[in-house]
Every structure is written in C-alpha cells, then in structure tokens.
Motif scaffolding. Structure first.
Motif, PDB file in Angstrom:
ATOM      1  N   TYR A 517      46.819  20.729  21.490  1.00 50.44           N
ATOM      2  CA  TYR A 517      46.050  19.216  20.224  1.00 50.44           C
ATOM      3  C   TYR A 517      44.552  20.672  19.696  1.00 50.44           C
ATOM      4  O   TYR A 517      44.901  20.716  18.489  1.00 50.44           O
ATOM      5  CB  TYR A 517      46.493  18.181  20.243  1.00 50.44           C
ATOM      6  N   ASP A 518      44.271  20.659  20.814  1.00 55.44           N
ATOM      7  CA  ASP A 518      42.721  20.999  20.558  1.00 55.44           C
ATOM      8  C   ASP A 518      42.731  22.259  19.901  1.00 55.44           C
ATOM      9  O   ASP A 518      42.080  22.427  19.329  1.00 55.44           O
ATOM     10  CB  ASP A 518      41.843  21.081  22.235  1.00 55.44           C
ATOM     11  N   TYR A 519      43.742  22.851  20.273  1.00 58.22           N
ATOM     12  CA  TYR A 519      43.745  24.929  20.101  1.00 58.22           C
ATOM     13  C   TYR A 519      44.246  24.649  19.175  1.00 58.22           C
ATOM     14  O   TYR A 519      43.578  25.190  18.144  1.00 58.22           O
ATOM     15  CB  TYR A 519      44.700  25.406  21.043  1.00 58.22           C
ATOM     16  N   PHE A 520      45.312  24.071  18.736  1.00 56.90           N
ATOM     17  CA  PHE A 520      45.680  24.395  17.031  1.00 56.90           C
ATOM     18  C   PHE A 520      44.968  23.172  15.927  1.00 56.90           C
ATOM     19  O   PHE A 520      44.843  23.476  14.992  1.00 56.90           O
ATOM     20  CB  PHE A 520      47.414  22.924  17.107  1.00 56.90           C
ATOM     21  N   TYR A 521      43.645  22.701  16.718  1.00 57.79           N
ATOM     22  CA  TYR A 521      43.374  21.633  15.392  1.00 57.79           C
ATOM     23  C   TYR A 521      42.322  22.755  15.188  1.00 57.79           C
ATOM     24  O   TYR A 521      41.862  23.162  14.221  1.00 57.79           O
ATOM     25  CB  TYR A 521      42.386  20.423  16.091  1.00 57.79           C
ATOM     26  N   GLN A 522      41.663  23.585  16.181  1.00 52.72           N
ATOM     27  CA  GLN A 522      41.105  24.400  16.154  1.00 52.72           C
ATOM     28  C   GLN A 522      41.563  26.132  15.208  1.00 52.72           C
ATOM     29  O   GLN A 522      40.449  26.760  14.288  1.00 52.72           O
ATOM     30  CB  GLN A 522      40.341  25.443  16.981  1.00 52.72           C
ATOM     31  N   HIS A 523      42.317  26.801  15.974  1.00 49.84           N
ATOM     32  CA  HIS A 523      43.287  27.988  14.993  1.00 49.84           C
ATOM     33  C   HIS A 523      43.856  27.341  14.208  1.00 49.84           C
ATOM     34  O   HIS A 523      44.482  28.625  13.609  1.00 49.84           O
ATOM     35  CB  HIS A 523      43.548  28.965  16.467  1.00 49.84           C
ATOM     36  N   GLY A 524      45.134  26.103  13.596  1.00 55.82           N
ATOM     37  CA  GLY A 524      46.187  26.429  13.184  1.00 55.82           C
ATOM     38  C   GLY A 524      47.614  27.039  13.716  1.00 55.82           C
ATOM     39  O   GLY A 524      47.741  27.093  13.031  1.00 55.82           O
ATOM     40  N   VAL A 525      47.659  27.406  15.123  1.00 54.89           N
ATOM     41  CA  VAL A 525      48.916  27.857  15.962  1.00 54.89           C
ATOM     42  C   VAL A 525      48.353  27.389  17.116  1.00 54.89           C
ATOM     43  O   VAL A 525      47.523  27.252  17.046  1.00 54.89           O
ATOM     44  CB  VAL A 525      49.215  29.267  15.745  1.00 54.89           C
ATOM     45  N   ASN A 526      49.642  27.715  17.628  1.00 62.54           N
ATOM     46  CA  ASN A 526      49.619  26.760  19.087  1.00 62.54           C
ATOM     47  C   ASN A 526      48.945  27.883  20.016  1.00 62.54           C
ATOM     48  O   ASN A 526      49.318  29.519  20.052  1.00 62.54           O
ATOM     49  CB  ASN A 526      51.207  26.821  19.589  1.00 62.54           C
ATOM     50  N   PRO A 527      48.482  28.033  21.290  1.00 65.14           N
ATOM     51  CA  PRO A 527      48.248  29.011  22.472  1.00 65.14           C
ATOM     52  C   PRO A 527      49.441  29.873  22.508  1.00 65.14           C
ATOM     53  O   PRO A 527      50.243  29.654  22.914  1.00 65.14           O
ATOM     54  CB  PRO A 527      47.635  28.467  23.244  1.00 65.14           C
ATOM     55  N   PRO A 528      49.364  31.214  23.053  1.00 65.36           N
ATOM     56  CA  PRO A 528      50.235  32.029  23.646  1.00 65.36           C
ATOM     57  C   PRO A 528      50.037  31.558  24.874  1.00 65.36           C
ATOM     58  O   PRO A 528      51.070  31.876  25.223  1.00 65.36           O
ATOM     59  CB  PRO A 528      49.526  33.021  22.938  1.00 65.36           C
ATOM     60  N   ASP A 529      49.803  31.192  25.578  1.00 63.44           N
ATOM     61  CA  ASP A 529      49.092  30.749  26.866  1.00 63.44           C
ATOM     62  C   ASP A 529      48.281  29.554  27.243  1.00 63.44           C
ATOM     63  O   ASP A 529      47.461  29.245  26.437  1.00 63.44           O
ATOM     64  CB  ASP A 529      49.086  31.803  28.031  1.00 63.44           C
ATOM     65  N   LEU A 530      48.429  29.288  28.893  1.00 65.31           N
ATOM     66  CA  LEU A 530      47.566  28.025  28.979  1.00 65.31           C
ATOM     67  C   LEU A 530      46.696  28.322  29.869  1.00 65.31           C
ATOM     68  O   LEU A 530      46.845  29.293  30.657  1.00 65.31           O
ATOM     69  CB  LEU A 530      49.090  26.885  29.388  1.00 65.31           C
ATOM     70  N   PRO A 531      45.072  28.113  30.125  1.00 61.49           N
ATOM     71  CA  PRO A 531      44.081  27.832  30.604  1.00 61.49           C
ATOM     72  C   PRO A 531      44.818  27.298  31.525  1.00 61.49           C
ATOM     73  O   PRO A 531      45.019  27.603  32.573  1.00 61.49           O
ATOM     74  CB  PRO A 531      43.159  27.403  29.341  1.00 61.49           C
ATOM     75  N   SER A 532      43.229  27.778  33.521  1.00 65.02           N
ATOM     76  CA  SER A 532      43.053  27.859  34.266  1.00 65.02           C
ATOM     77  C   SER A 532      43.083  25.785  34.284  1.00 65.02           C
ATOM     78  O   SER A 532      42.289  25.212  33.285  1.00 65.02           O
ATOM     79  CB  SER A 532      42.123  28.003  34.663  1.00 65.02           C
ATOM     80  N   GLU A 533      43.229  25.483  35.074  1.00 66.40           N
ATOM     81  CA  GLU A 533      43.018  23.996  35.970  1.00 66.40           C
ATOM     82  C   GLU A 533      41.658  23.564  35.153  1.00 66.40           C
ATOM     83  O   GLU A 533      41.403  21.905  34.642  1.00 66.40           O
ATOM     84  CB  GLU A 533      43.112  24.415  37.098  1.00 66.40           C
ATOM     85  N   LYS A 534      41.041  24.395  36.140  1.00 68.38           N
ATOM     86  CA  LYS A 534      39.576  24.032  35.285  1.00 68.38           C
ATOM     87  C   LYS A 534      39.580  23.590  34.412  1.00 68.38           C
ATOM     88  O   LYS A 534      37.923  22.616  34.154  1.00 68.38           O
ATOM     89  CB  LYS A 534      37.902  25.458  36.387  1.00 68.38           C
ATOM     90  N   GLU A 535      40.001  25.081  33.058  1.00 65.44           N
ATOM     91  CA  GLU A 535      39.687  24.681  31.544  1.00 65.44           C
ATOM     92  C   GLU A 535      39.908  23.454  31.513  1.00 65.44           C
ATOM     93  O   GLU A 535      39.463  22.600  30.035  1.00 65.44           O
ATOM     94  CB  GLU A 535      39.441  25.852  31.172  1.00 65.44           C
ATOM     95  N   LEU A 536      41.138  23.023  31.632  1.00 63.95           N
ATOM     96  CA  LEU A 536      41.698  21.530  31.344  1.00 63.95           C
ATOM     97  C   LEU A 536      40.958  20.750  31.878  1.00 63.95           C
ATOM     98  O   LEU A 536      41.308  19.913  30.420  1.00 63.95           O
ATOM     99  CB  LEU A 536      43.000  21.870  32.292  1.00 63.95           C
ATOM    100  N   THR A 537      40.455  20.539  33.061  1.00 65.43           N
ATOM    101  CA  THR A 537      39.497  20.154  33.003  1.00 65.43           C
ATOM    102  C   THR A 537      38.284  19.350  33.488  1.00 65.43           C
ATOM    103  O   THR A 537      37.824  18.211  32.152  1.00 65.43           O
ATOM    104  CB  THR A 537      39.517  19.954  34.615  1.00 65.43           C
ATOM    105  N   GLU A 538      37.512  20.433  32.080  1.00 62.51           N
ATOM    106  CA  GLU A 538      36.616  20.328  31.875  1.00 62.51           C
ATOM    107  C   GLU A 538      36.401  19.758  29.995  1.00 62.51           C
ATOM    108  O   GLU A 538      35.948  19.074  29.806  1.00 62.51           O
ATOM    109  CB  GLU A 538      35.562  22.139  31.061  1.00 62.51           C
TER     110      GLU A 538
END
Length: 676
Positions: A517-538
């Motif tokens: 949701y946050d990625y789409f809100y900022q870029h207007g498209v879905n992310p090509p991949d998903l990040p690490s657990e650390k970034e998710l948790t932050e």
C-alpha cells in the motif's frame, strides 16, 4: 540491658537475613575469640610441635604458645592430649570453643544457608542474572499451554522462561507439574512478586528480556488497568537502563471494550520508544482461531468449518448465516470477527448479504448495548428484532440512513434457546438450500452449552450443520461425542487452557500488505519485489495502531476472498496470477470489507454538507477523518471518488488485491528456504 537487647536483636536479624551476614557474624566471633585467646595465652608452656631435643629446659619453660598452636587446638581436639599439664586448662578452653564454633555453629550456619536458599527458591524469592529470557507476568490458565508453545518454538529454544506472580508459588509449581513435562519444567523459573512493583520487575530483569507477556492474575479485579500500569513501569525501567531495542510486549485485556480502545488509540511515544505494544483479548483470539485460522490445537488438531465452506463465487446463490446463541463476550467476539471477514462477490450480482443472528433471553437489552457501541455500523446496516414470547414476528430496527451498500444484516431474537419457537427456527434454517448455516453456542456455563448442543433439532444434525460449543477447560466429552456420525459436525472451542497461539502473532502478511500500500501510494505502481524483514518492521512500527489493525484484518480476509475464486490456502505450490476480472471482483469485495471495518472502528460516513465541503477542498478529507471521525471513502465501490493525489480511491483496493500472489509466493519461498 540495652547491650544485651542489642546483641540478641542483632543475632536474630543476622541469622534471619542473607547468608553473607551469617558468615560475617560467625567470622567476627572467631576473630574476636582468637584475638582474646592469643592475648591471654599462658606465659609458660610448650606445644608438641615446638618441643625438640635441642631446646634447653629453661627455654622450654619460658616458651609461649604461638598462633598456629592455637589454630591446631581449635580445629583438632586430639592435640589436647599432647599438651603439658600447665597448659591444659587453657588448651581445654580453646578446644571447647573450636568444637562449639566449628562443629556446632559453623555447620548450623551452612545448613541454615542451604535450607534458606531452598526455601527462597520454593517461595520464588531467589533472583538470577537473566538475559534474553521470556517473562510472563501473572498466572492464568493459559500459561501452561503458552509455555509448551514457547518450548516448541525454535526461536525461543534457548530462552529461560520466568513467571512472576503473587500467587503461592508452591501451588503454582504443583499446577505446572501436572501439565508440563520435565523438560518444560526445567526451563521454568517461578518468582514471587507484583507486576506493578518496579523493584520486582527489575529483579525479573525485564530490561534484559527478549519477550514479555503481561497477563495479570486470574480472577483479579480491574486486571486491564493494572496491566496498563505495568506497561508504563516496564517502559520506565527500559528508559532508565537505556535499552536500545524495543521490548516485544504482549498485553492481555480481559474486556473487549478496553481491547477495542487500544485497537484505535496509540500509546504515548515515550512508551512506544521502548515497548513494541501488542494488545490481545481472549475472546478475539478464539474468534480468529475458529473463523480465520479454522484450527486449534487441543488433544490433537481441531478443524473448524469455514463460514463459506468451500467458497462463495460471484454467481453463487448461497449466503452465510451465523447464528450465535448467547450474547456473551465470546458471542460478541465471534460476531465481530465474522463481520470483518464474511464478504463475498455475489453481493454485487445477487445482493446476497451475510446474516448474523443473535439469540438470547435478554436480547432486547443486549441489542441496545451492542447497537449503541457500533452505532455507525447500524446506521447503515439492516437489523431486525423479534420477541419469541410475544408476536414471533421480525420488526425492522430504526436507522438514520436509507443507503444499502453494507453487505451485512443482523437479527436479534429474544427468547430461550431451548424454547419451541427458537428450536423451530433452527430446524427451518437448517433445511434451506441456499443458506450456509453455522451455529455457535456461547453460554458462559460449559454444561449448559454442551446440553443445548447435543439436543438441537434433528434437522441440524441431519444436514451436518457445523455447531460450535463453548467449553471452559476440557474438550474431552465432545471429542468422544464426535465419534458418533450424528454429532460429527460438533466442534468445541473457547477452552481457557488453549487460548494464546504463537503462530497467530506472525505479522508477515499484514506487514507485506502495508508495504505494498505504501509503495503504491508513493510510486503509483506495485513493487516488483518485497523487502527484507528489517525494512518491513521499520515501516510497520511507524504506523498508527489503527492502521496496523486495518492491515491485520485485511490479511485475515485473504483466505475467504481466494476461496471465492477457487483458490484454497495453504497452497503446496506457488500461486498463479489473478486474472483482470478476478482482481476487479475481489477489489470490490475488499472495499465492502473495508467499509465495515471502518464503521466498526468508530468512523462514520460524511454528511451531505461535509461531502460538499470536501469536494470543494479535498484536503479537508483527512481533517474530517482525524477530527470528526468522518470518512469520505465509506461509500459504495462504484461511487468512490478521487483522493488528494488525484487517484480514484478504488485503485488501492485493486493494488492490494493484485499483489496477493506476489505476497503469498514470497512467503512460500521463505518458508521453503527455512525448511531446507
């Protein structure tokens, strides 16, 4: 007299205190004795060790006993026989003192030390230098099962488990001994203390803990308030000790009202800096286990039937009907969880709504409380009331809006569940072909629930209608009953000792949804991949708690939505991509679900006047949402408008829906890697 009082009092306090005080007292006495004996030693005499052929008689007569001679007499009474006649009175005094102080008092001191240490351990007064341990504050019937899960969890395999309670630790240990095996008991340390005492919390070393469970004591008055006070004290200790990593803290709230408050309200930033706050409620957990996870561990795995069985497609004529007998806290929790997940695509094609029915002998009074608590939902939802003892006719409940875009409807039936009118209704509903009926018996008394569950109308058993029966501690009777073909669809739930489920605290799925949701809100498209657990948790920790719960409820609905297009979870292989048509219909289902979620969270639709103001100035949308709890997007899917970014609000539903394969495949890949 004062000196004698001081000596007696000092002795009693010393030997009732710490072990080092006892040793210090004994050492002081021995030193004092040696000093006196050395000063008062005979002016003439000889010890056998110093006597030899080279000393003259005059030298032997004038030689004094030295320090080591005193030590030998003190620790070895056999040396007394070798003393000369002139030294024997003095030597006898030294020997008797040695026997008293060493053989008597010293052994008593060490014996006392060991006894007191054992006693302190049994009473929970011993303290240790714990680190990276798990702390459970309070004793509840769910604790033994929680400990069993912690032992089986590889992440906590080497962690000590510390339980801090005000209960009698001997009784607690006996209870654990009956329910835990030897390995589980060896990892367990029981301490006696109050969870609202900073000194006791420090002794349990909460600032060094890996995870904290604040449960409170069973049958404790005002448990919820005391648990919140405990959270504050733990945060203060973490701040004082300058803890760097936030402490993962799971807090039990006994009452759903308190739990609901902390679903929409953030804790203070000062606490949030040191505490990763996760509230949970006994009834909400069981509702999720039954309706979302559809399984529970209790003498084997109990499998529950999904409300929609194998799924409800857009062309289906079926609809879900959940009947809850008993408007207890458990019954309310089941209804709210069903309202969160029971949304289906045939609402658009056939106007089929999920129906939730309460049956209670005090339904009128309970209905007023329930509708008042969720007034904004019932402003838009159809609801009916019937008194089985009066006219036996459903009467619509008044509401403030004529809008019809909420895919839920509610019934409140006043009457005794065992009465003829109610039994007749249950029999009729069981035979309706388009109705996917589930009956949940939620009385607070297990024997009453069990009796009603075993004596429902024959049509209920003939059509194998799932019947959920609330039990308190044991499901053994129902496990035996299940062996009968007639009662195969009966399922126990709500057991206190099988409440908390560690597997349900896995927030990967909600965190991924938030990231998309946050990625789409900022870029207007879905992310090509998903990040690490650390970034998710932050990113997750920066969210307001109401947004965290929104993502959790979204994640809970994924299995139900996928069943409606023929995909069952969990999958053995990777999930296929969704077709454009599937994305569209599931996006609408998601928005219908979200409408109900926001209404349950306390938001309302905007008034016509507010809508006009927002359309003139779109920036007022967030202002009204935050200050007036009026949400501009609570409306039919086809009536969604543009937001402040210029996008139509439905694109977020489409984005989240289309990203489901990406998220599930990513989790599937991670699971395979862990297993390898």
């Amino acid at each position: 007299m004062r000196l004698w009082k001081w000596l007696k009092l000092g002795f009693d306090q010393t030997f009732s205190g710490a072990w080092w005080k006892q040793l210090l007292w004994l050492t002081s006495v021995i030193v004092f004795f040696f000093a006196g004996m050395y000063i008062l030693r005979p002016q003439v005499g000889i010890s056998p060790q110093t006597e030899n052929v080279f000393t003259s008689p005059a030298e032997q007569e004038t030689q004094k006993l030295n320090f080591w001679d005193l030590v030998e007499l003190f620790i070895d009474p056999g040396g007394f026989a070798n003393q000369k006649e002139v030294n024997r009175p003095y030597a006898l005094l030294v020997v008797l003192a040695g026997m008293l102080l060493l053989t008597g008092i010293l052994i008593s001191v060490f014996s006392n030390m060991l006894e007191r240490r054992v006693e302190r351990f049994r009473k929970g007064d011993s303290h240790y230098a714990f680190s990276n341990h798990i702390i459970i504050l309070g004793i509840d019937d769910m604790v033994p099962y929680l400990i069993q899960q912690l032992r089986r969890n590889a992440e906590y395999k080497k962690c000590d488990i510390v339980v801090l309670t005000v209960e009698d630790t001997e009784q607690v240990r006996l209870k654990f001994h009956a329910e835990l095996n030897r390995k589980e008991e060896r990892r367990l340390v029981i301490l006696h203390g109050r969870r609202d005492s900073k000194e006791e919390l420090k002794k349990a070393r909460v600032h060094k803990a890996e995870k904290l469970f604040i449960l409170g004591e069973a049958n404790e008055y005002d448990r919820d308030s005391l648990n919140i006070d405990c959270v504050k004290r733990v945060a203060e200790i973490c701040e004082q000790t300058k803890r760097k990593k936030p402490l993962c803290c799971h807090v039990l709230f006994e009452y759903q009202g308190t739990f609901s408050v902390f679903q929409v309200s953030d804790i203070s930033q000062q606490i949030k800096q040191y505490i990763e706050f996760t509230p949970f409620n006994f009834y909400e957990i069981w509702a999720r286990r039954v309706l979302v996870k559809c399984s529970a561990e209790s003498n084997g795995t109990i499998h529950y039937f999904p409300l929609d069985r194998g799924g409800i497609s857009e062309n289906s004529e079926n609809y879900v009907h959940l009947v809850i007998i008993g408007m207890t806290r458990m019954g309310i929790a089941l209804a709210i969880e069903a309202a969160h997940i029971a949304h289906f695509p045939n609402f658009k094609t056939h106007r089929k709504k999920t129906r939730i029915t309460f049956i209670d002998r005090e339904a009128r009074r309970e209905m007023d409380f329930f509708m008042g608590r969720y007034r904004h939902l019932f402003d838009l939802s159809e609801a009916r009331f019937m008194d089985c003892e009066q006219d036996k006719t459903f009467h619509p409940c008044p509401r403030t809006s004529t809008a019809d875009f909420i895919d839920l409807e509610w019934d409140f039936i006043q009457g005794r569940a065992e009465s003829e009118p109610v039994q007749t209704l249950l029999g009729q509903w069981s035979g309706e072909k388009d109705k996917l009926l589930t009956i949940a018996i939620c009385f607070n008394f297990p024997h009453t629930s069990l009796a009603l569950g075993l004596y429902l109308p024959d049509a209920v058993y003939a059509h194998q209608v799932p019947v959920l029966i609330r039990q308190e501690t044991s499901d053994t009777i129902l496990q035996i009953v299940n062996s009968s073909i007639k009662y195969q669809a009966l399922r126990p739930f709500g057991m206190v000792n099988r409440c908390y489920d560690l597997t349900m605290e896995n927030l990967y799925l909600p965190k991924y949804i938030n990231y998309v949701y946050d990625y789409f809100y900022q870029h207007g498209v879905n992310p090509p991949d998903l990040p690490s657990e650390k970034e998710l948790t932050e990113k997750w920790n920066k969210l307001r708690v109401v947004k965290q719960w929104s993502n959790i409820y979204n994640a809970s609905s994924i299995a139900t939505k996928l069943r409606s297009i023929g995909i069952a979870l969990p999958m053995k292989d990777r999930m296929r991509e969704l077709t454009p048509h599937e994305i569209v219909i599931l996006a609408e289902v998601e928005h219908n679900r979200w409408n109900v979620e926001e209404l349950l969270m306390g938001y309302r639709i905007v008034t016509p006047e507010e809508e006009k103001e927002i359309e003139k100035n779109i920036e007022l949308k967030n202002v009204y949402k935050e200050k007036r709890t009026a949400h501009y997007d609570i409306r039919p899917y086809e009536d969604l408008r543009s937001d402040e970014s210029g996008r139509c609000a439905n694109v977020y539903d489409i984005s989240i829906t289309s990203a489901i394969p990406l998220i599930l495949n990513h989790i599937h890949t991670q699971t395979d890697q862990v297993e390898d």
